[in-house]
Design an enzyme around this catalytic site. Sequence first.
Site, PDB file in Angstrom:
ATOM      1  N   ARG A 163      -2.236 -43.700   3.138  1.00  0.00           N
ATOM      2  CA  ARG A 163      -2.999 -42.800   2.261  1.00  0.00           C
ATOM      3  C   ARG A 163      -3.187 -41.423   2.913  1.00  0.00           C
ATOM      4  NH1 ARG A 163      -1.621 -46.411  -0.202  1.00  0.00           N
ATOM      5  NH2 ARG A 163      -2.815 -47.770  -1.598  1.00  0.00           N
ATOM      6  N   SER A 233      -9.060 -47.538  -6.435  1.00  0.00           N
ATOM      7  CA  SER A 233      -9.738 -47.981  -5.203  1.00  0.00           C
ATOM      8  C   SER A 233     -10.624 -46.844  -4.707  1.00  0.00           C
ATOM      9  CB  SER A 233      -8.718 -48.288  -4.111  1.00  0.00           C
ATOM     10  OG  SER A 233      -7.802 -49.233  -4.576  1.00  0.00           O
ATOM     11  N   GLU A 329     -11.398 -43.227  -0.348  1.00  0.00           N
ATOM     12  CA  GLU A 329     -10.021 -42.778  -0.595  1.00  0.00           C
ATOM     13  C   GLU A 329     -10.084 -41.591  -1.569  1.00  0.00           C
ATOM     14  OE1 GLU A 329      -7.184 -45.938  -1.621  1.00  0.00           O
ATOM     15  OE2 GLU A 329      -6.326 -44.584  -3.098  1.00  0.00           O
TER      16      GLU A 329
HETATM   17  C1  FAD Z   1      -6.942 -46.943 -12.259  1.00  0.00           C
HETATM   18  C2  FAD Z   1      -6.396 -46.274 -11.027  1.00  0.00           C
HETATM   19  C3  FAD Z   1      -5.522 -46.950 -10.188  1.00  0.00           C
HETATM   20  C4  FAD Z   1      -5.013 -46.337  -9.027  1.00  0.00           C
HETATM   21  N1  FAD Z   1      -4.148 -47.052  -8.254  1.00  0.00           N
HETATM   22  C5  FAD Z   1      -3.627 -46.473  -7.140  1.00  0.00           C
HETATM   23  C6  FAD Z   1      -2.700 -47.200  -6.326  1.00  0.00           C
HETATM   24  O1  FAD Z   1      -2.342 -48.332  -6.609  1.00  0.00           O
HETATM   25  N2  FAD Z   1      -2.208 -46.587  -5.233  1.00  0.00           N
HETATM   26  C7  FAD Z   1      -2.559 -45.302  -4.891  1.00  0.00           C
HETATM   27  O2  FAD Z   1      -2.067 -44.802  -3.867  1.00  0.00           O
HETATM   28  N3  FAD Z   1      -3.444 -44.593  -5.640  1.00  0.00           N
HETATM   29  C8  FAD Z   1      -3.974 -45.145  -6.758  1.00  0.00           C
HETATM   30  N4  FAD Z   1      -4.865 -44.446  -7.535  1.00  0.00           N
HETATM   31  C9  FAD Z   1      -5.268 -43.096  -7.123  1.00  0.00           C
HETATM   32  C10 FAD Z   1      -4.469 -41.959  -7.818  1.00  0.00           C
HETATM   33  O3  FAD Z   1      -3.826 -42.421  -8.966  1.00  0.00           O
HETATM   34  C11 FAD Z   1      -3.431 -41.327  -6.877  1.00  0.00           C
HETATM   35  O4  FAD Z   1      -4.048 -40.813  -5.728  1.00  0.00           O
HETATM   36  C12 FAD Z   1      -2.663 -40.200  -7.577  1.00  0.00           C
HETATM   37  O5  FAD Z   1      -1.576 -39.781  -6.784  1.00  0.00           O
HETATM   38  C13 FAD Z   1      -3.553 -39.008  -7.888  1.00  0.00           C
HETATM   39  O6  FAD Z   1      -2.823 -38.144  -8.731  1.00  0.00           O
HETATM   40  P1  FAD Z   1      -3.563 -37.049  -9.602  1.00  0.00           P
HETATM   41  O7  FAD Z   1      -2.485 -36.167 -10.166  1.00  0.00           O
HETATM   42  O8  FAD Z   1      -4.463 -37.650 -10.575  1.00  0.00           O
HETATM   43  O9  FAD Z   1      -4.349 -36.261  -8.468  1.00  0.00           O
HETATM   44  P2  FAD Z   1      -5.714 -35.461  -8.649  1.00  0.00           P
HETATM   45  O10 FAD Z   1      -6.839 -36.416  -8.699  1.00  0.00           O
HETATM   46  O11 FAD Z   1      -5.586 -34.488  -9.744  1.00  0.00           O
HETATM   47  O12 FAD Z   1      -5.755 -34.663  -7.268  1.00  0.00           O
HETATM   48  C14 FAD Z   1      -5.916 -35.364  -6.050  1.00  0.00           C
HETATM   49  C15 FAD Z   1      -6.011 -34.329  -4.912  1.00  0.00           C
HETATM   50  O13 FAD Z   1      -4.789 -33.608  -4.794  1.00  0.00           O
HETATM   51  C16 FAD Z   1      -4.984 -32.199  -4.983  1.00  0.00           C
HETATM   52  N5  FAD Z   1      -3.834 -31.728  -5.794  1.00  0.00           N
HETATM   53  C17 FAD Z   1      -3.496 -32.159  -7.032  1.00  0.00           C
HETATM   54  N6  FAD Z   1      -2.349 -31.586  -7.425  1.00  0.00           N
HETATM   55  C18 FAD Z   1      -1.953 -30.757  -6.410  1.00  0.00           C
HETATM   56  C19 FAD Z   1      -0.837 -29.894  -6.211  1.00  0.00           C
HETATM   57  N7  FAD Z   1       0.127 -29.744  -7.122  1.00  0.00           N
HETATM   58  N8  FAD Z   1      -0.767 -29.201  -5.034  1.00  0.00           N
HETATM   59  C20 FAD Z   1      -1.710 -29.357  -4.089  1.00  0.00           C
HETATM   60  N9  FAD Z   1      -2.797 -30.152  -4.218  1.00  0.00           N
HETATM   61  C21 FAD Z   1      -2.916 -30.841  -5.368  1.00  0.00           C
HETATM   62  C22 FAD Z   1      -6.307 -32.087  -5.714  1.00  0.00           C
HETATM   63  O14 FAD Z   1      -6.947 -30.853  -5.443  1.00  0.00           O
HETATM   64  C23 FAD Z   1      -7.093 -33.272  -5.139  1.00  0.00           C
HETATM   65  O15 FAD Z   1      -7.636 -32.945  -3.900  1.00  0.00           O
HETATM   66  C24 FAD Z   1      -5.394 -45.010  -8.705  1.00  0.00           C
HETATM   67  C25 FAD Z   1      -6.275 -44.325  -9.554  1.00  0.00           C
HETATM   68  C26 FAD Z   1      -6.769 -44.941 -10.709  1.00  0.00           C
HETATM   69  C27 FAD Z   1      -7.688 -44.177 -11.617  1.00  0.00           C
END
Ligand code: FAD
Length: 346
Positions: A163, A233, A329
């Site tokens: 992570r 998580s 996380e």
């Molecule tokens: C139901 C559920 C299940 C999940 N299961 C998993 C799993 O199995 N495994 C796992 O690893 N994660 C899991 N996650 C967590 C999440 O899905 C991941 O971390 C995912 O990659 C986040 O993507 P996002 O676009 O929503 O990021 P965001 O929440 O929009 O952003 C996350 C971080 O990245 C930064 N950011 C976003 N985009 C950019 C960019 N283009 N450039 C620079 N910084 C940026 C943001 O400022 C923030 O700090 C889960 C979440 C949920 C809700």
Amino acid sequence: MSVCESTQLKAFNTFGVSAYAYHICIATSIESLLSIWQEAMGKHHPILLLGGGSNVLFTENFKGSVILNRISGIEIKESDTAWYIHVGAGENWHDLIIHLFQKQIYGLENLALIPGNVGSAPIQNIGAYGAEFKNVCEYVDFVELRTGNSIRLMADECQFGYRDSIFKHKYKDGYAITAVGLCLNKVWEPKLTYGGLAQFSREDVTPEQILNAVCEMRQSKLPDPVLMGNAGSFFKNPITSAELAQQIKSEYPDCPQYPHNEYSVKIAAGWLIDQCHLKGYSIGDAAVHTKQALVLINKGNAKGQDIIALAAHVRNKVAEKFNIFLEPEVRFIGSEGEIDAVECIS
Ligand SMILES: Cc1cc2nc3c(=O)[nH]c(=O)nc-3n(C[C@H](O)[C@H](O)[C@H](O)COP(=O)(O)OP(=O)(O)OC[C@H]3O[C@@H](n4cnc5c(N)ncnc54)[C@H](O)[C@@H]3O)c2cc1C
């Protein structure tokens, strides 16, 4: 670039927490990212990049501009042995997997249904069911917003860990990921190490079977954020000394533990929380999910502060019982930008 009419962030974070930004803008190109950044700097506003908002907790209103990264595009090239896929950071991760499946390009099935955007996948090196983003990453493209310089880091330069990656450290503030490059071998190899997939035989399992099994397991275990606000998580699985892990194992033989390296062991955070009988425990509208203790949920109108209070309670209870201090996380976003999540719940 376009500016959203509303400044309410509730629809842009899967926790469904209400918080306001000064501006919410959509960037569909590097040029629009840079122009939003310059405008915000001119006004001395902080900037927050957001993908799907599935890994953030807004702890209060954000006093700056939120940029929703929606840079799209999927380009596929091939060699005799592999597929090379260049993907815009604003593409949806699961939709990409399905798009590639329809073209009979396999290798991402274990990571199906992880919410969020492709550009966020390298940041915490997303992982599930025995696979991690780093296994399929060829490179990550990003831009330094101050100078407009585009930078490409090859996978071995991204410092991927559990992570973790360089995008949580050296290239965190003032940088935006714009695209990622994936490399998928044409000779498909199933990853069946995760318990729930061990039922399949390596010889005759198909990519579709793994995709379907992963989707079914996820849908049965994790609450759908559309129906119940959550960010997956909430805590990372703690990595402890082999000695402490052994001590816990001797008292609780069913404690799930995974070797991390020679000296340390990863312990399932959800199991630790469950041992403290916290499933269903709530503060305001924030609660520990009744089926999956690792997931904190928003039952309706939870505020960021309710979720922080609940997370602090969970961390304290686990520390009292096991002498293990859980770390979030999920990334915490305060009024000026990211804040230290561990400090918030300590
Ligand atoms: C139901 C559920 C299940 C999940 N299961 C998993 C799993 O199995 N495994 C796992 O690893 N994660 C899991 N996650 C967590 C999440 O899905 C991941 O971390 C995912 O990659 C986040 O993507 P996002 O676009 O929503 O990021 P965001 O929440 O929009 O952003 C996350 C971080 O990245 C930064 N950011 C976003 N985009 C950019 C960019 N283009 N450039 C620079 N910084 C940026 C943001 O400022 C923030 O700090 C889960 C979440 C949920 C809700």
